[in-house]
Design a protein around this motif. Sequence first.
Motif, mmCIF file in Angstrom:
data_model
loop_
_atom_site.group_PDB
_atom_site.id
_atom_site.type_symbol
_atom_site.label_atom_id
_atom_site.label_comp_id
_atom_site.label_asym_id
_atom_site.label_seq_id
_atom_site.Cartn_x
_atom_site.Cartn_y
_atom_site.Cartn_z
ATOM 1 N N TYR A 5 0.882 -11.605 -7.375
ATOM 2 C CA TYR A 5 -0.377 -10.898 -8.181
ATOM 3 C C TYR A 5 -1.672 -11.423 -7.340
ATOM 4 N N ARG B 168 -6.882 -4.379 -1.349
ATOM 5 C CA ARG B 168 -5.382 -3.669 -1.393
ATOM 6 C C ARG B 168 -4.506 -4.718 -2.129
ATOM 7 N N ALA B 169 -4.722 -6.016 -2.048
ATOM 8 C CA ALA B 169 -3.720 -6.812 -2.663
ATOM 9 C C ALA B 169 -3.953 -6.412 -4.297
ATOM 10 N N ARG C 229 -2.396 -3.361 -5.566
ATOM 11 C CA ARG C 229 -0.956 -3.599 -5.461
ATOM 12 C C ARG C 229 -0.635 -4.445 -6.798
ATOM 13 N N SER C 230 -1.215 -5.452 -7.220
ATOM 14 C CA SER C 230 -1.170 -6.227 -8.215
ATOM 15 C C SER C 230 -1.156 -5.507 -9.301
ATOM 16 N N VAL D 255 -0.780 -2.096 -10.021
ATOM 17 C CA VAL D 255 0.436 -1.324 -10.125
ATOM 18 C C VAL D 255 1.759 -2.217 -10.422
ATOM 19 N N ARG D 256 2.013 -3.222 -9.815
ATOM 20 C CA ARG D 256 3.180 -4.131 -10.114
ATOM 21 C C ARG D 256 3.169 -4.695 -11.524
ATOM 22 N N ARG E 46 -1.931 5.262 -12.708
ATOM 23 C CA ARG E 46 -1.275 4.153 -11.867
ATOM 24 C C ARG E 46 -0.262 4.751 -10.619
ATOM 25 N N ALA F 62 -0.315 4.143 -6.898
ATOM 26 C CA ALA F 62 0.916 3.614 -6.165
ATOM 27 C C ALA F 62 0.996 4.373 -4.871
ATOM 28 N N LEU G 3 -1.500 3.652 -1.853
ATOM 29 C CA LEU G 3 -2.225 2.069 -1.485
ATOM 30 C C LEU G 3 -1.974 1.827 0.000
#
Length: 118
Positions: free
Chosen positions: A18, A24-25, A28-29, A31-32, A76, A80, A83
């Motif tokens: 996370y 960008r990180a 992504r976090s 979304v995850r 979301r 995704a 991204l």
Amino acid sequence: MRWTPRGWVFAEDPTLVYDQSTPRAALRSLVRASLQRRWDVLLGLAPERYRLGLSEDDLRAAWTEGEHADALQTARDRLAARLGDPIVADAHEAVLDLGNAEVARLEREGTRWVVVDF
């Protein structure tokens, strides 16, 4: 992963599940964390001004049973899918174009990035 003259190397630390060190990180976090229902992580991805009046239970309800749950999940999924697109950023703010005049907006809080809107 990326290819170098010495072979394949990790482009980022894979143990930072996370990560919020880059825009960008952080996206992504988000979304995850939403897919994995990590409400504690989602809370940490929100700007401090939003976190003050928000709890993990509020996020769980919003994402799973609230009147906007479907819209959050659709947003979301749209995020995704984008991204890998270019992110326009300066030292304090970042924007990812999501198409249809919609954007994901982030800002820096200290050493980490938080998601203002998506």
